[in-house]
Structure formats: C-alpha cells, structure tokens
Design a protein around this motif. Structure first.
Motif, mmCIF file in Angstrom:
data_model
loop_
_atom_site.group_PDB
_atom_site.id
_atom_site.type_symbol
_atom_site.label_atom_id
_atom_site.label_comp_id
_atom_site.label_asym_id
_atom_site.label_seq_id
_atom_site.Cartn_x
_atom_site.Cartn_y
_atom_site.Cartn_z
ATOM 1 N N GLU A 102 -5.302 -0.808 6.813
ATOM 2 C CA GLU A 102 -5.058 -1.273 5.172
ATOM 3 C C GLU A 102 -3.885 -0.527 4.765
ATOM 4 N N THR A 103 -3.848 0.510 4.806
ATOM 5 C CA THR A 103 -2.678 1.350 4.321
ATOM 6 C C THR A 103 -1.447 1.351 5.050
ATOM 7 N N THR A 104 -0.132 1.274 4.763
ATOM 8 C CA THR A 104 0.991 1.377 5.373
ATOM 9 C C THR A 104 1.612 2.865 5.587
ATOM 10 N N GLU A 106 4.364 3.725 4.127
ATOM 11 C CA GLU A 106 4.991 3.894 2.910
ATOM 12 C C GLU A 106 4.048 4.485 1.715
ATOM 13 N N ASP A 107 2.783 3.725 1.833
ATOM 14 C CA ASP A 107 1.645 4.282 0.931
ATOM 15 C C ASP A 107 1.346 5.537 1.248
#
Length: 156
Positions: A102-104, A106-107
C-alpha cells in the motif's frame, strides 16, 4: 633406353599406389572402429534392458508387500496419511499474484526524515531546472541515451 618422361610416370604410378594403399588401410581401420563401437552400443543397450527388467522385478508390489511384512519391526513403516500430502491451496503463491504494498518508496522516503526527503527534492528540482534543448541527440550503439547507461533512468 628410358626416357625421363617414363621415369616420371613410373614415379607417379608408385606414388598413386602408395596413396591408394594408405587410404585403403585407413578405411579398414575406421571400419574396424565402427564395428567395435556398434558392438559396445549393442552391449550397452542389452545392459540397459537387463537393468530395466531387474528394476521391474525389484519394484513389484507383491514383493514389496512381503518385504514390508518381513522387516516391519526394523523399519516401522506406516501408510501415508492423507494429511501428509500438500493441497494446492497450501503451496506458496506465485510472485505475479502477490498483493502490491500500500505504501510506495516515495512515501517511505518522505516519512524517513527531513534530510533524505530534502536531498531527493533538491535533485528533482535541479533536474527540472536544467535547460531542455530541441537539438536531437544521436543515440549510441545500444539505442539508449547516455544518461540511461550512466544513471539507469531516462529524464524525458
């Protein structure tokens, strides 16, 4: 009297006879080698057939049942339980079917800390601020622009 031409012809005939004999001798040697190899191949095929017959004899179910009865106390064999077999649902999932996170990246970088995020933001700003030229750049032999080779990314 013998002329020199006659001597040359006698020499050519002698050389031809020697070459013919040598070729015949080599052909006979090769024929013997082919026969020897065919015999070895036949022996190997017979051996393979014999081993297959031995394997079929050794793996007969009646024979194995008798051996199980004779050596049951030493081997302590038990039948395989159905729960010992893996079901298809229990096998690992192929990578192509794994859920995406769910998180990339960049996050994760943005949440890592101010120094890392600021450094990456500065690099992005420097790339965007660089002047863009309309002059076509010839591609090297590989077909990729030079910055792909050096940095691994395309900036356009």
């Amino acid at each position: 009297m013998l002329r020199s031409f006659d001597l040359v012809l006698i020499g050519v005939m002698t050389a031809a006879a020697v070459v013919t004999y040598t070729i015949k001798h080599h052909a006979d040697d090769k024929l013997q080698e082919v026969r020897r190899l065919e015999t070895e191949i036949r022996l190997e095929r017979d051996t393979i057939d014999l081993l297959k017959a031995d394997w079929a004899l050794l793996t007969q179910p009646n024979r194995l049942d008798r051996l199980i009865d004779v050596y049951q106390s030493e081997l302590q064999l038990v039948p395989t339980a159905p729960t010992q077999l893996a079901m298809p649902m229990e096998l690992p999932m192929p990578r192509s079917q794994l859920p995406m996170p769910e998180t990339t990246i960049e996050d994760l970088i943005a949440s890592a800390g101010g120094d890392v995020a600021a450094a990456i933001k500065g690099v992005d700003e420097a790339r965007n601020a660089a002047p863009v030229s309309d002059i076509p750049v010839p591609l090297p032999r590989g077909g990729y622009p030079v910055d792909v080779i050096s940095t691994g990314s395309v900036n356009r």
